[in-house]
Design an enzyme around this catalytic site. Sequence first.
Site, PDB file in Angstrom:
ATOM      1  N   THR A 377       1.585   7.284  -8.190  1.00  0.00           N
ATOM      2  CA  THR A 377       1.284   5.797  -8.602  1.00  0.00           C
ATOM      3  C   THR A 377       0.151   5.991  -9.744  1.00  0.00           C
ATOM      4  O   THR A 377      -0.284   6.710 -10.138  1.00  0.00           O
ATOM      5  CB  THR A 377       0.608   5.172  -7.298  1.00  0.00           C
ATOM      6  OG1 THR A 377       1.528   5.380  -6.267  1.00  0.00           O
ATOM      7  CG2 THR A 377       0.070   3.681  -7.613  1.00  0.00           C
ATOM      8  N   GLY A 470      -1.940   6.228  -2.772  1.00  0.00           N
ATOM      9  CA  GLY A 470      -1.376   5.914  -1.488  1.00  0.00           C
ATOM     10  C   GLY A 470      -2.277   5.156  -0.552  1.00  0.00           C
ATOM     11  O   GLY A 470      -2.716   3.876  -1.031  1.00  0.00           O
TER      12      GLY A 470
HETATM   13  O1  DON Z   1       3.200   2.026  -2.069  1.00  0.00           O
HETATM   14  C1  DON Z   1       2.428   2.930  -1.718  1.00  0.00           C
HETATM   15  O2  DON Z   1       1.503   2.470  -0.992  1.00  0.00           O
HETATM   16  C2  DON Z   1       2.463   4.179  -2.165  1.00  0.00           C
HETATM   17  N1  DON Z   1       3.997   4.474  -2.394  1.00  0.00           N
HETATM   18  C3  DON Z   1       1.690   4.757  -3.465  1.00  0.00           C
HETATM   19  C4  DON Z   1       1.781   6.125  -3.789  1.00  0.00           C
HETATM   20  C5  DON Z   1       0.654   6.424  -4.509  1.00  0.00           C
HETATM   21  O3  DON Z   1      -0.306   5.670  -4.664  1.00  0.00           O
HETATM   22  C6  DON Z   1       0.757   7.681  -5.058  1.00  0.00           C
HETATM   23  N2  DON Z   1      -0.490   8.094  -5.995  1.00  0.00           N
HETATM   24  N3  DON Z   1      -1.378   8.850  -5.663  1.00  0.00           N
END
Ligand code: DON
Length: 566
Positions: A377, A470
Site C-alpha cells: 500500500t 495493513g
Molecule cells: O486494504 C487493506 O487493508 C490492505 N490490503 C492494505 C495493505 C497494506 O497496507 C500493505 N502495506 N504495507
Amino acid sequence: MNQYRYSIALILLFIFSSCSDEQQPHIPNRQGVVAEHAMVVSAHPLATQVGFEILKNGGNAIDAAVAVHFALAVVFPAAGNIGGGGFMVYRTKDGKYYTLDYREKAPNLAGRDMYLDENGEVSNQKSTLGHLASGVPGSVDGMATVHEKFGQKPWKEILHPAIDLAKNGFLLTEKEASALNNSQEPFITYNTVLPENIIRDSWQPGDTIFYKDLASTLERIAEKGREGFYGGETARLIVEEMNRGQGLISYDDLQNYHSVWREPISFNYKKYTMTSMGPPSSGGIALAQLFMMINNFPLHQWGINNPNTIHAMAESEKMVFADRASYLGDEDFVDVPVGNLMDIQYNDQRAATIDFSKARTADEIFAGTFVPEHEETTHFSIVDQYGNAVSSTTTLNGGFGNHVVVGGAGFFLNNEMDDFSAKPGSPNMFGLVGGEANAIAPNKRMLSSMTPTIVEKDGQLFMVVGTPGGSTIITSVFQTILNVVEFDLHMQGSVDFPRFHHQWRPDKIIYETDRFDPLLYENLKKLGHQFVERSSIGRTDAILILEDGHLEGAADPRGDDSAIGF
Ligand code: DON
C-alpha cells in the site's frame, strides 16, 4: 527536496533512555518541510516531484493526485499501481467532502470456499501469490472518476509524466533495488510470461529501470480513459493472462467494474472534526471508535510515553479490532451497523471496561453487542494552492501484489483477495480474523483497513494524513493524529515517532524494534501485555496546516518518502 533521509538509528539514540511515570524523556520533534501555498507528500521523490509540477503549473489537488497515483505505479511498483485499488478522501476548499471507493472486487467466479483445501483448511498461498489472488482492479476507474468530476487539467497531460518515466527509465533507490532483489524468486515462479525488464541477478541503487509495456498501457489509458484499461487491448491482455494462469478475472468483470462515491465517515474529537473512509474500508469507523474510547481518558495529562496512555490505547485497539472482525464488510452485501459502532455511549461503555491494573487477554474480549439498526500500500497527501485537499491510499495489498505482471501490459496485479476472510477465525496475511460479514462472494469488495483521513480544527482544514501498513494503518493514523492534537508534536515529529499497534488477535502489542523505552516496556509487561517486534510500522505521509496558514509536509523517514511544497 527530500529532507528526511535521517537514519532512524540516529533518532533512537535520543529516545526514551530515561523514561518514567514521573519524568517524561526528551521527545525528538523535528519540523517537516514548510511551504506557503501548496504541498505534496508521497512515497517516492519522483512521484512527489510530478505532483509538485502539476500544482506549480496551475493544476488542482485532484490533478496532482491522479498524476501522483500514475507516477507511483511506475516508480514504486510494489504498491503504486494500476492493477490494484484504494480509497480517496477529498475536501474542497469550501469544506465539502467526497470519498471515493475504488477498491477491487471479487471476480464473478469467486466463491466463498475458494481458498480451502480438501480438508477445509485455508491454503494461504493461493490468496496471496499467483493469479487466483487477484481482485478486479479499481485504480484506473477511480482516477478517471475523480478526474472527470473535479480535474482541471486535461487527462492526457496528467498521464504524461508517468508515461515518460516508464518509457525513458529512472534510477532505482536503494530500497527499490532491494525490494526487486527480494522478489526475484516469486517473479520467476508466478509469471506466465517472464517480465524481462525486472528479472536480474542483482539490482543496484542507481541502476536505470524501464517499463516499456507499462508505458504502452499508460498510453492507451491516456488515449481512451477507463476504456484504455477495462476494454480493448489492455482488457484482452488481462484476460489472456488469466487464462494462462488459471485466474478468474473475465472480460465482463473488467467491463462491470465501477468505483463508488461513498458516504464519508465523520466524527468529532474535542475541537477536531475528522473525516475518513467508510465501508468497505474499516478505517473510518475504527478510527472513530478509537477516538471515542480514548476521549474518556486524560491522555494529555498522562503524556505521550506513559504506560497508562499506551495501555488505554492498546486496550481500546483490541476492542475495536474485535468489533471489526464481527461486524465489518462490504455494505453492498452485508448490513454494517455503522450507527451502533459510532455511537458515543456505546464506545464510552466499552472504554469503561478497561482495567488499568491489567491487560485483558484476547479471549476476554468480544465484539460489542447491540440491537443492530435496520436500515503493501501507499499513501499520499496533497494540499493545493486553492485550499483543496486530497488524502489517498492505494494498494496492491502485499508488496508487488500477487507478483504476476500481466504479459505484454507490464503491470502487477493485486493479491487483495487475501483481505477477505477465507474461513471464519482463520487469520489472513496481516493476522486479521473475520467472519460472515467479510466472507467471499462474487462481486463483493474485500474489507480494508485503509484510512485516508482529513482533520479539521474549528471548521478549518487542519491535517491530511494516511499510511500503508495493513491492519496497522488504523492505529498508525490514530497515533499520528494523537501525537499532534494531544501531545503537541510537529507533524514531522509525530510521523517520526515510534509506533505500536494492537489488533486484538494475535494478542500482542506490535512495536518497532529498539524503539520502545525499556522501562515503559517493563511497566506494560507487568500489566500482562505481550509484545512482538517489527522492523518498522507504516509509511505515514501527512500535511499539517500551521497557525499562520503555512503548510508543514511530513514524509516518513521509514521509506523513500518525500515532501515538496511552494
Ligand atoms: O486494504 C487493506 O487493508 C490492505 N490490503 C492494505 C495493505 C497494506 O497496507 C500493505 N502495506 N504495507
